[in-house]
Design a protein around this motif. Structure first.
Motif, PDB file in Angstrom:
ATOM      1  N   SER A   7       0.862  -1.178   0.000  1.00  0.00           N
ATOM      2  CA  SER A   7       0.000   0.000   0.000  1.00  0.00           C
ATOM      3  C   SER A   7       0.907   1.240   0.000  1.00  0.00           C
ATOM      4  O   SER A   7       2.114   1.136   0.223  1.00  0.00           O
ATOM      5  CB  SER A   7      -0.883   0.011   1.257  1.00  0.00           C
ATOM      6  N   ARG A   8       0.298   2.387  -0.182  1.00  0.00           N
ATOM      7  CA  ARG A   8       1.058   3.635  -0.121  1.00  0.00           C
ATOM      8  C   ARG A   8       1.750   3.796   1.233  1.00  0.00           C
ATOM      9  O   ARG A   8       2.908   4.176   1.315  1.00  0.00           O
ATOM     10  CB  ARG A   8       0.135   4.817  -0.400  1.00  0.00           C
ATOM     11  N   ASP A   9       1.029   3.478   2.313  1.00  0.00           N
ATOM     12  CA  ASP A   9       1.616   3.583   3.654  1.00  0.00           C
ATOM     13  C   ASP A   9       2.798   2.632   3.827  1.00  0.00           C
ATOM     14  O   ASP A   9       3.803   2.989   4.439  1.00  0.00           O
ATOM     15  CB  ASP A   9       0.567   3.295   4.734  1.00  0.00           C
ATOM     16  N   GLN A  10       2.669   1.429   3.299  1.00  0.00           N
ATOM     17  CA  GLN A  10       3.762   0.469   3.400  1.00  0.00           C
ATOM     18  C   GLN A  10       4.998   0.943   2.633  1.00  0.00           C
ATOM     19  O   GLN A  10       6.116   0.766   3.088  1.00  0.00           O
ATOM     20  CB  GLN A  10       3.323  -0.908   2.904  1.00  0.00           C
ATOM     21  N   VAL A  11       4.777   1.551   1.471  1.00  0.00           N
ATOM     22  CA  VAL A  11       5.899   2.094   0.701  1.00  0.00           C
ATOM     23  C   VAL A  11       6.585   3.192   1.513  1.00  0.00           C
ATOM     24  O   VAL A  11       7.820   3.225   1.615  1.00  0.00           O
ATOM     25  CB  VAL A  11       5.444   2.641  -0.672  1.00  0.00           C
ATOM     26  N   MET A  12       5.792   4.064   2.110  1.00  0.00           N
ATOM     27  CA  MET A  12       6.371   5.153   2.896  1.00  0.00           C
ATOM     28  C   MET A  12       7.204   4.611   4.059  1.00  0.00           C
ATOM     29  O   MET A  12       8.291   5.099   4.329  1.00  0.00           O
ATOM     30  CB  MET A  12       5.277   6.090   3.400  1.00  0.00           C
ATOM     31  N   LYS A  13       6.715   3.585   4.719  1.00  0.00           N
ATOM     32  CA  LYS A  13       7.455   2.982   5.830  1.00  0.00           C
ATOM     33  C   LYS A  13       8.709   2.259   5.350  1.00  0.00           C
ATOM     34  O   LYS A  13       9.678   2.138   6.098  1.00  0.00           O
ATOM     35  CB  LYS A  13       6.559   2.014   6.595  1.00  0.00           C
ATOM     36  N   ALA A  14       8.692   1.777   4.111  1.00  0.00           N
ATOM     37  CA  ALA A  14       9.825   1.023   3.565  1.00  0.00           C
ATOM     38  C   ALA A  14      10.902   1.920   2.947  1.00  0.00           C
ATOM     39  O   ALA A  14      11.944   1.409   2.543  1.00  0.00           O
ATOM     40  CB  ALA A  14       9.334   0.025   2.523  1.00  0.00           C
ATOM     41  N   LEU A  15      10.677   3.219   2.887  1.00  0.00           N
ATOM     42  CA  LEU A  15      11.656   4.103   2.228  1.00  0.00           C
ATOM     43  C   LEU A  15      13.064   3.974   2.794  1.00  0.00           C
ATOM     44  O   LEU A  15      14.024   3.912   2.012  1.00  0.00           O
ATOM     45  CB  LEU A  15      11.173   5.550   2.251  1.00  0.00           C
ATOM     46  N   PRO A  16      13.270   3.899   4.108  1.00  0.00           N
ATOM     47  CA  PRO A  16      14.649   3.711   4.593  1.00  0.00           C
ATOM     48  C   PRO A  16      15.286   2.409   4.090  1.00  0.00           C
ATOM     49  O   PRO A  16      16.451   2.381   3.706  1.00  0.00           O
ATOM     50  CB  PRO A  16      14.496   3.717   6.115  1.00  0.00           C
ATOM     51  N   PHE A  17      14.508   1.326   4.086  1.00  0.00           N
ATOM     52  CA  PHE A  17      14.998   0.047   3.566  1.00  0.00           C
ATOM     53  C   PHE A  17      15.348   0.177   2.086  1.00  0.00           C
ATOM     54  O   PHE A  17      16.420  -0.265   1.635  1.00  0.00           O
ATOM     55  CB  PHE A  17      13.941  -1.044   3.778  1.00  0.00           C
ATOM     56  N   ARG A  20      18.538   2.089   1.571  1.00  0.00           N
ATOM     57  CA  ARG A  20      19.718   1.260   1.870  1.00  0.00           C
ATOM     58  C   ARG A  20      20.026   0.321   0.716  1.00  0.00           C
ATOM     59  O   ARG A  20      21.176   0.160   0.308  1.00  0.00           O
ATOM     60  CB  ARG A  20      19.508   0.445   3.149  1.00  0.00           C
ATOM     61  N   MET A  21      19.006  -0.313   0.184  1.00  0.00           N
ATOM     62  CA  MET A  21      19.210  -1.239  -0.932  1.00  0.00           C
ATOM     63  C   MET A  21      19.744  -0.505  -2.154  1.00  0.00           C
ATOM     64  O   MET A  21      20.643  -0.986  -2.835  1.00  0.00           O
ATOM     65  CB  MET A  21      17.900  -1.971  -1.257  1.00  0.00           C
ATOM     66  N   ASN A  22      19.208   0.678  -2.418  1.00  0.00           N
ATOM     67  CA  ASN A  22      19.670   1.484  -3.543  1.00  0.00           C
ATOM     68  C   ASN A  22      21.128   1.884  -3.355  1.00  0.00           C
ATOM     69  O   ASN A  22      21.940   1.791  -4.287  1.00  0.00           O
ATOM     70  CB  ASN A  22      18.764   2.704  -3.697  1.00  0.00           C
ATOM     71  N   ALA A  23      21.498   2.281  -2.142  1.00  0.00           N
ATOM     72  CA  ALA A  23      22.885   2.667  -1.850  1.00  0.00           C
ATOM     73  C   ALA A  23      23.843   1.487  -1.995  1.00  0.00           C
ATOM     74  O   ALA A  23      25.032   1.678  -2.286  1.00  0.00           O
ATOM     75  CB  ALA A  23      22.981   3.250  -0.440  1.00  0.00           C
ATOM     76  N   ARG A  24      23.325   0.284  -1.844  1.00  0.00           N
ATOM     77  CA  ARG A  24      24.143  -0.924  -1.993  1.00  0.00           C
ATOM     78  C   ARG A  24      24.223  -1.399  -3.434  1.00  0.00           C
ATOM     79  O   ARG A  24      24.749  -2.471  -3.713  1.00  0.00           O
ATOM     80  CB  ARG A  24      23.592  -2.045  -1.121  1.00  0.00           C
ATOM     81  N   GLY A  25      23.653  -0.628  -4.359  1.00  0.00           N
ATOM     82  CA  GLY A  25      23.777  -0.951  -5.779  1.00  0.00           C
ATOM     83  C   GLY A  25      22.552  -1.550  -6.430  1.00  0.00           C
ATOM     84  O   GLY A  25      22.605  -1.950  -7.594  1.00  0.00           O
ATOM     85  N   HIS A  26      21.433  -1.603  -5.713  1.00  0.00           N
ATOM     86  CA  HIS A  26      20.210  -2.180  -6.272  1.00  0.00           C
ATOM     87  C   HIS A  26      19.325  -1.076  -6.852  1.00  0.00           C
ATOM     88  O   HIS A  26      19.225   0.009  -6.299  1.00  0.00           O
ATOM     89  CB  HIS A  26      19.423  -2.924  -5.188  1.00  0.00           C
TER      90      HIS A  26
END
Length: 140
Positions: A7-17, A20-26
């Motif tokens: 859901s939109r709320d779940q995406v917002m809560k997952a932004l830090p995760f 992190r994944m993006n910073a690791r090259g994903h």
């Protein structure tokens, strides 16, 4: 690739995760939860202008790298998956978009994260951020 329906709320809560994944090259991809949208990938600015002149106003345009854009088009209804893929294929051919990115399940790059393709690495070693260039404020 991890596929999740959030859901939109779940995406917002997952932004830090996701950051992190993006910073690791994903790469981080998403698509609307509605089946009435089709994605056009690797669209050039002139093609975006032509789409608008032809009455195909994108709901969302993102810049994924210098000179490359993704456009989400609202079909107004939710055609069957095969029909949505065919519509995407026809629009990609008409506007010079990537024909390999038109299937009904295709994901686009999520704005705010970097495009991790090696060919887009900048001289300073950084990757370009995916930016929202245009958005229809009336879309859900």
């Amino acid at each position: 690739m991890q596929r999740r329906t959030w859901s939109r709320d779940q995406v917002m809560k997952a932004l830090p995760f996701l950051a992190r994944m993006n910073a690791r090259g994903h790469d981080v991809y998403a698509r609307p939860d509605s089946t009435r949208f089709v994605l056009l990938d690797d669209v050039k600015p002139a093609a975006l202008d032509a789409m608008k002149r032809d009455g195909h106003e994108p709901s969302l345009v993102t810049q994924t790298s210098k000179g490359n854009f993704q456009a989400w088009l609202d079909l107004g209804e939710a055609p069957e998956p095969k029909m949505r893929t065919q519509i995407g294929r026809d629009l990609a051919r008409r506007y010079g978009a990537d024909p390999a990115s038109v299937d009904h399940r295709h994901f686009g790059r999520l704005p705010g994260f970097t495009n991790r393709k090696p060919q887009h690495t900048q001289a300073n070693g950084f990757q370009p951020f995916v930016l929202v260039m245009e958005a229809d404020e009336h879309q859900p």
